[in-house]
Design a protein around this motif. Structure first.
Motif, PDB file in Angstrom:
ATOM      1  N   ALA A  15      11.100 -71.543 -61.757  1.00 47.55           N
ATOM      2  CA  ALA A  15      12.028 -72.243 -60.872  1.00 47.55           C
ATOM      3  C   ALA A  15      12.885 -71.252 -60.095  1.00 47.55           C
ATOM      4  O   ALA A  15      13.139 -70.143 -60.556  1.00 47.55           O
ATOM      5  N   ALA A  16      13.323 -71.700 -58.933  1.00 44.45           N
ATOM      6  CA  ALA A  16      14.252 -70.901 -58.131  1.00 44.45           C
ATOM      7  C   ALA A  16      15.335 -71.825 -57.588  1.00 44.45           C
ATOM      8  O   ALA A  16      15.037 -72.857 -56.979  1.00 44.45           O
ATOM      9  N   ALA A  17      16.572 -71.438 -57.845  1.00 45.11           N
ATOM     10  CA  ALA A  17      17.722 -72.175 -57.306  1.00 45.11           C
ATOM     11  C   ALA A  17      18.045 -71.571 -55.943  1.00 45.11           C
ATOM     12  O   ALA A  17      18.365 -70.395 -55.843  1.00 45.11           O
ATOM     13  N   MET A  18      17.958 -72.394 -54.898  1.00 39.22           N
ATOM     14  CA  MET A  18      18.202 -71.932 -53.537  1.00 39.22           C
ATOM     15  C   MET A  18      19.439 -72.647 -52.999  1.00 39.22           C
ATOM     16  O   MET A  18      19.410 -73.860 -52.762  1.00 39.22           O
ATOM     17  N   LYS A  19      20.524 -71.886 -52.832  1.00 37.25           N
ATOM     18  CA  LYS A  19      21.796 -72.466 -52.388  1.00 37.25           C
ATOM     19  C   LYS A  19      21.787 -72.686 -50.880  1.00 37.25           C
ATOM     20  O   LYS A  19      21.574 -71.766 -50.114  1.00 37.25           O
ATOM     21  N   TRP A  20      22.045 -73.927 -50.482  1.00 36.15           N
ATOM     22  CA  TRP A  20      22.188 -74.289 -49.081  1.00 36.15           C
ATOM     23  C   TRP A  20      23.653 -74.198 -48.663  1.00 36.15           C
ATOM     24  O   TRP A  20      23.991 -73.781 -47.578  1.00 36.15           O
ATOM     25  N   SER A  21      24.520 -74.615 -49.572  1.00 38.64           N
ATOM     26  CA  SER A  21      25.966 -74.569 -49.334  1.00 38.64           C
ATOM     27  C   SER A  21      26.646 -74.474 -50.690  1.00 38.64           C
ATOM     28  O   SER A  21      25.980 -74.395 -51.723  1.00 38.64           O
ATOM     29  N   ASP A  22      27.965 -74.545 -50.695  1.00 39.00           N
ATOM     30  CA  ASP A  22      28.691 -74.486 -51.965  1.00 39.00           C
ATOM     31  C   ASP A  22      28.394 -75.679 -52.863  1.00 39.00           C
ATOM     32  O   ASP A  22      28.587 -75.602 -54.079  1.00 39.00           O
ATOM     33  N   THR A  23      27.927 -76.774 -52.297  1.00 44.44           N
ATOM     34  CA  THR A  23      27.717 -77.978 -53.091  1.00 44.44           C
ATOM     35  C   THR A  23      26.292 -78.527 -53.041  1.00 44.44           C
ATOM     36  O   THR A  23      26.006 -79.544 -53.659  1.00 44.44           O
ATOM     37  N   VAL A  24      25.394 -77.875 -52.310  1.00 47.35           N
ATOM     38  CA  VAL A  24      24.009 -78.353 -52.209  1.00 47.35           C
ATOM     39  C   VAL A  24      23.052 -77.205 -52.513  1.00 47.35           C
ATOM     40  O   VAL A  24      23.144 -76.135 -51.913  1.00 47.35           O
ATOM     41  N   SER A  25      22.145 -77.460 -53.460  1.00 47.41           N
ATOM     42  CA  SER A  25      21.105 -76.485 -53.800  1.00 47.41           C
ATOM     43  C   SER A  25      19.765 -77.186 -53.880  1.00 47.41           C
ATOM     44  O   SER A  25      19.669 -78.351 -54.274  1.00 47.41           O
ATOM     45  N   PHE A  26      18.726 -76.444 -53.511  1.00 51.80           N
ATOM     46  CA  PHE A  26      17.356 -76.911 -53.686  1.00 51.80           C
ATOM     47  C   PHE A  26      16.798 -76.187 -54.898  1.00 51.80           C
ATOM     48  O   PHE A  26      16.802 -74.956 -54.951  1.00 51.80           O
ATOM     49  N   MET A  27      16.358 -76.944 -55.871  1.00 51.51           N
ATOM     50  CA  MET A  27      15.728 -76.375 -57.054  1.00 51.51           C
ATOM     51  C   MET A  27      14.228 -76.452 -56.832  1.00 51.51           C
ATOM     52  O   MET A  27      13.638 -77.539 -56.843  1.00 51.51           O
ATOM     53  N   LEU A  28      13.615 -75.303 -56.598  1.00 50.34           N
ATOM     54  CA  LEU A  28      12.179 -75.225 -56.387  1.00 50.34           C
ATOM     55  C   LEU A  28      11.524 -75.035 -57.745  1.00 50.34           C
ATOM     56  O   LEU A  28      11.792 -74.054 -58.442  1.00 50.34           O
TER      57      LEU A  28
END
Length: 145
Positions: free
Chosen positions: A37-50
């Motif tokens: 898995a990779a946690a990809m931060k879009w903003s301080d409150t939104v992340s995409f967990m791949l």
């Protein structure tokens, strides 16, 4: 912890997906990333967990869809300007994403759409909220007799 959103997405090639999400402005959070898995931060409150398909399958008994042929969600991303919408869309296409539609300009809102390499759909947009609300108010006004 502030209220946050973690969008979990099944991916077929984790490294390719990380490169794509970095290209559209996300940063990898190594604290929550590994070979599955990779946690990809879009903003301080939104992340995409791949998540690899194998790892994603540990969270649900349901079949994982092929997002290239079946739509499960469309993710809208807000930006501060039309130029920012164009920039992220062009970056997505250059990073092996696929454009779903080019610029659509409604005056108060400007948008484009693309898919990541696995087919997950994104709709970057800019909106003049005041103009949008004014237009909605005008539409609700009864017609003069």
């Amino acid at each position: 912890m502030a209220k946050s959103i973690f969008v979990n997405l099944p991916v077929t090639d984790l490294d390719r997906s990380v490169r794509f999400y970095e290209a559209i402005g996300c940063t990898r959070d190594a604290r929550f990333s590994n070979e599955k898995a990779a946690a990809m931060k879009w903003s301080d409150t939104v992340s995409f967990m791949l998540l690899t398909h194998e790892f994603y399958a540990t969270f649900t008994p349901k079949q994982i869809i092929d997002a290239k042929t079946t739509s499960g969600a469309l993710i809208a991303l807000s930006f501060d300007s039309r130029a920012d919408v164009d920039a992220v869309s062009e970056a997505a296409i250059a990073a092996r994403g696929r454009e779903l539609h080019g610029p659509e300009d409604e005056g108060f809102m400007y948008s484009r759409a693309f898919e990541d390499p696995d087919g997950h759909g994104f709709g970057p947009f800019w909106m003049d909220v005041d103009a949008a609300l004014a237009g909605m108010a005008d539409a609700r006004e009864p017609a003069a007799a």
